[in-house]
Motif scaffolding. Sequence first.
Motif, PDB file in Angstrom:
ATOM      1  N   TYR A  77       0.835  -1.203   0.000  1.00  0.00           N
ATOM      2  CA  TYR A  77       0.000   0.000   0.000  1.00  0.00           C
ATOM      3  C   TYR A  77       0.867   1.248   0.000  1.00  0.00           C
ATOM      4  CZ  TYR A  77       0.815   0.395   5.087  1.00  0.00           C
ATOM      5  OH  TYR A  77       1.374   0.523   6.338  1.00  0.00           O
ATOM      6  N   GLY A  78       0.265   2.364  -0.306  1.00  0.00           N
ATOM      7  CA  GLY A  78       0.985   3.632  -0.383  1.00  0.00           C
ATOM      8  C   GLY A  78       0.146   4.639  -1.134  1.00  0.00           C
ATOM      9  N   ARG A  79       0.521   5.888  -1.049  1.00  0.00           N
ATOM     10  CA  ARG A  79      -0.264   6.961  -1.667  1.00  0.00           C
ATOM     11  C   ARG A  79      -0.325   6.797  -3.187  1.00  0.00           C
ATOM     12  NH1 ARG A  79       3.140  12.507  -1.496  1.00  0.00           N
ATOM     13  NH2 ARG A  79       1.703  12.985  -3.200  1.00  0.00           N
ATOM     14  N   ARG A  80      -1.282   7.459  -3.795  1.00  0.00           N
ATOM     15  CA  ARG A  80      -1.413   7.408  -5.253  1.00  0.00           C
ATOM     16  C   ARG A  80      -0.165   7.961  -5.932  1.00  0.00           C
ATOM     17  NH1 ARG A  80      -6.598   6.143  -6.528  1.00  0.00           N
ATOM     18  NH2 ARG A  80      -8.133   6.491  -4.866  1.00  0.00           N
ATOM     19  N   ARG A  81       0.136   7.426  -7.096  1.00  0.00           N
ATOM     20  CA  ARG A  81       1.250   7.847  -7.951  1.00  0.00           C
ATOM     21  C   ARG A  81       2.620   7.395  -7.442  1.00  0.00           C
ATOM     22  NH1 ARG A  81      -3.497   9.507  -9.001  1.00  0.00           N
ATOM     23  NH2 ARG A  81      -3.978  11.667  -9.553  1.00  0.00           N
ATOM     24  N   VAL A  82       2.651   6.616  -6.343  1.00  0.00           N
ATOM     25  CA  VAL A  82       3.945   6.287  -5.756  1.00  0.00           C
ATOM     26  C   VAL A  82       4.620   5.089  -6.430  1.00  0.00           C
ATOM     27  CG1 VAL A  82       3.334   4.615  -3.948  1.00  0.00           C
ATOM     28  CG2 VAL A  82       5.076   6.355  -3.477  1.00  0.00           C
ATOM     29  N   GLY A  83       3.901   4.405  -7.332  1.00  0.00           N
ATOM     30  CA  GLY A  83       4.531   3.352  -8.119  1.00  0.00           C
ATOM     31  C   GLY A  83       4.198   1.928  -7.703  1.00  0.00           C
ATOM     32  N   LYS A  84       3.079   1.737  -7.019  1.00  0.00           N
ATOM     33  CA  LYS A  84       2.706   0.380  -6.577  1.00  0.00           C
ATOM     34  C   LYS A  84       2.438  -0.537  -7.762  1.00  0.00           C
ATOM     35  CE  LYS A  84      -0.825   1.979  -4.330  1.00  0.00           C
ATOM     36  NZ  LYS A  84      -0.602   3.396  -4.733  1.00  0.00           N
ATOM     37  N   THR A  85       1.636  -0.065  -8.703  1.00  0.00           N
ATOM     38  CA  THR A  85       1.282  -0.891  -9.860  1.00  0.00           C
ATOM     39  C   THR A  85       2.508  -1.178 -10.722  1.00  0.00           C
ATOM     40  OG1 THR A  85      -0.981  -0.017  -9.867  1.00  0.00           O
ATOM     41  CG2 THR A  85      -0.189  -1.041 -11.903  1.00  0.00           C
ATOM     42  N   ALA A  86       3.376  -0.169 -10.876  1.00  0.00           N
ATOM     43  CA  ALA A  86       4.606  -0.376 -11.655  1.00  0.00           C
ATOM     44  C   ALA A  86       5.478  -1.438 -11.000  1.00  0.00           C
ATOM     45  CB  ALA A  86       5.376   0.938 -11.781  1.00  0.00           C
ATOM     46  N   LEU A  87       5.577  -1.407  -9.680  1.00  0.00           N
ATOM     47  CA  LEU A  87       6.358  -2.421  -8.952  1.00  0.00           C
ATOM     48  C   LEU A  87       5.779  -3.810  -9.183  1.00  0.00           C
ATOM     49  CD1 LEU A  87       8.364  -3.419  -6.738  1.00  0.00           C
ATOM     50  CD2 LEU A  87       6.577  -2.852  -5.060  1.00  0.00           C
ATOM     51  N   ILE A  88       4.471  -3.940  -9.044  1.00  0.00           N
ATOM     52  CA  ILE A  88       3.831  -5.251  -9.197  1.00  0.00           C
ATOM     53  C   ILE A  88       3.988  -5.761 -10.626  1.00  0.00           C
ATOM     54  CG2 ILE A  88       1.617  -6.459  -9.150  1.00  0.00           C
ATOM     55  CD1 ILE A  88       0.819  -4.581  -6.822  1.00  0.00           C
ATOM     56  N   ASN A  89       3.763  -4.887 -11.607  1.00  0.00           N
ATOM     57  CA  ASN A  89       3.882  -5.311 -13.002  1.00  0.00           C
ATOM     58  C   ASN A  89       5.305  -5.763 -13.331  1.00  0.00           C
ATOM     59  OD1 ASN A  89       1.219  -4.976 -13.845  1.00  0.00           O
ATOM     60  ND2 ASN A  89       1.505  -2.814 -14.312  1.00  0.00           N
ATOM     61  N   HIS A  90       6.293  -5.064 -12.780  1.00  0.00           N
ATOM     62  CA  HIS A  90       7.688  -5.471 -13.009  1.00  0.00           C
ATOM     63  C   HIS A  90       7.954  -6.824 -12.370  1.00  0.00           C
ATOM     64  CE1 HIS A  90      11.904  -4.837 -13.930  1.00  0.00           C
ATOM     65  NE2 HIS A  90      12.213  -5.194 -12.695  1.00  0.00           N
ATOM     66  N   PHE A  91       7.432  -7.016 -11.176  1.00  0.00           N
ATOM     67  CA  PHE A  91       7.620  -8.291 -10.486  1.00  0.00           C
ATOM     68  C   PHE A  91       6.947  -9.441 -11.242  1.00  0.00           C
ATOM     69  CE2 PHE A  91       5.501 -11.241  -7.429  1.00  0.00           C
ATOM     70  CZ  PHE A  91       6.629 -11.976  -7.075  1.00  0.00           C
ATOM     71  N   LEU A  92       5.803  -9.184 -11.856  1.00  0.00           N
ATOM     72  CA  LEU A  92       5.034 -10.247 -12.526  1.00  0.00           C
ATOM     73  C   LEU A  92       5.627 -10.697 -13.859  1.00  0.00           C
ATOM     74  CD1 LEU A  92       1.321  -9.104 -11.955  1.00  0.00           C
ATOM     75  CD2 LEU A  92       2.651 -10.762 -10.651  1.00  0.00           C
ATOM     76  N   GLU A  93       6.600  -9.954 -14.374  1.00  0.00           N
ATOM     77  CA  GLU A  93       7.173 -10.330 -15.676  1.00  0.00           C
ATOM     78  C   GLU A  93       7.665 -11.781 -15.642  1.00  0.00           C
ATOM     79  OE1 GLU A  93      10.217  -7.529 -16.636  1.00  0.00           O
ATOM     80  OE2 GLU A  93       8.823  -5.880 -17.004  1.00  0.00           O
ATOM     81  N   ASP A  94       7.249 -12.568 -16.647  1.00  0.00           N
ATOM     82  CA  ASP A  94       7.660 -13.967 -16.793  1.00  0.00           C
ATOM     83  C   ASP A  94       7.130 -14.868 -15.678  1.00  0.00           C
ATOM     84  OD1 ASP A  94       9.184 -13.224 -19.058  1.00  0.00           O
ATOM     85  OD2 ASP A  94      10.856 -12.639 -17.758  1.00  0.00           O
TER      86      ASP A  94
END
Length: 466
Positions: free
Chosen positions: A27-44
């Motif tokens: 969790y964390g405030r909006r725009r802080v990069g949560k979705t970007a972190l998860i998407n990077h982790f999910l690669e492959d």
Amino acid sequence: MFIGREPELKTLDRLYHSEKFEFAVIYGRRRVGKTALINHFLEDKKAIYFVGVESNAKQNLENLSQAIFEYSTGISIGTSFSDYQTALQYVFQLAQKERLILVIDEYPYVAKAESSLASTLQMLIDRNKDSSRLMLILCGSSMSYMEDKVLAYKAPLYGRRTAQMKLLPFEFGDACRFWENASAETKALLYGLVGGVPQYILQMDDRLSIEENVKNTFLNPSSALFEEPENLLKQELREPALYNAIITAVAGGASRISEISTKSGVTTSACPIYMKSLIELGLLQKETPYGEKPSRKTVYSICDNMFRFWYRFVPENSSIISRGATELAYKRIEPNLSDYMGKVFEDICSQYLWSIMLSGRCPIEFTSLGRWWGNDPIKKQQTEIDLMGEQDKNAALFGECKWQNEKVDLPVLETLIHRSHLFHYTETHLYLFSKSGFTQGCIEGAAGKNNIHLITYEEMLANWNQ
């Protein structure tokens, strides 16, 4: 290119490779990069990714069902599971045969629409955790909801998580990695404009000057940042106008509850409640003199750089900005930039001290850093110390930070030495930080004194580039 978040990725990778049931809360405030972190982790990796929407339970269940069917069949099926329990039980069963990740992004939207979701997840986790290889990730931007309804002791899911991450804005060192083409001074100024929130960092162009970046974003009504503070308050808070009035009061120089209440028009009894929400969002900070308990000395300030810059300069120039007079607006801002950067530089210096302390290169092993202000009984006047950190009752460090074009001279060092003597430590280390270096007199004054450290901004930047 994905930058930063190495500790978070390391934790997620560790959970993933455990091959047993894992449950991470991000969790964390909006725009802080949560979705970007998860998407990077999910690669492959095999994963079902579902984003909750601010709608009813039926709509979210349909969207979750489609995400599950697309994973299991490879096609979109125009049907839905009968309820959340059936849908989630099916995911747990899929994960009995293989490692599978289920991400529920913007979880608060889904849970608010379906009040039984948390209890359903609790029941399914307890039933399947020993047999399923599911890695469950719940992600949310509403920090109060995630802390109260997911992480708190009385929450149904309490005790089930195996990891939690509160994603914070990048510190200066990581923010600089986005601005490889910028000069050393420009990097600090860019950080002063937007801070460490990734979405704000990406609005800056490191090939352009500070003037061009300010004009393209803060002085451009069509830019993503121009209305960002007001939009964020509308998204996160029920009474954005009141919160806006409070932040405006703080940006205008009000720092104590009574002053903020008077300037904002919010009653003194209600003001602390609203300010608590702004502190939780990471927009305001509450300070007391270092080492002292909260008292009438307590002050408040804006701690998010983008909000601080926006509220400092945009509202007072809004009329000329709306008429397209960006040149005039910037001319009014530019003379104040050096003064504005003073607080930003203090923050950068604080991060530098933390960096060298955590790497074992600081002679004082402090547990916290902060400002100190109070009475100087010798000079019989109020005084302030930019940075102070205590190791124990016998040892501490003191810091002074100067963001100015002139080299720092000996009197500044002598003042810092004097202020350190207001305390009774047997061991003290003094750190003098300067944007532009030090005069020969200052260097000679520090010569031979092992407890005095003269640090230039260039040296600090080299520390993060190692």
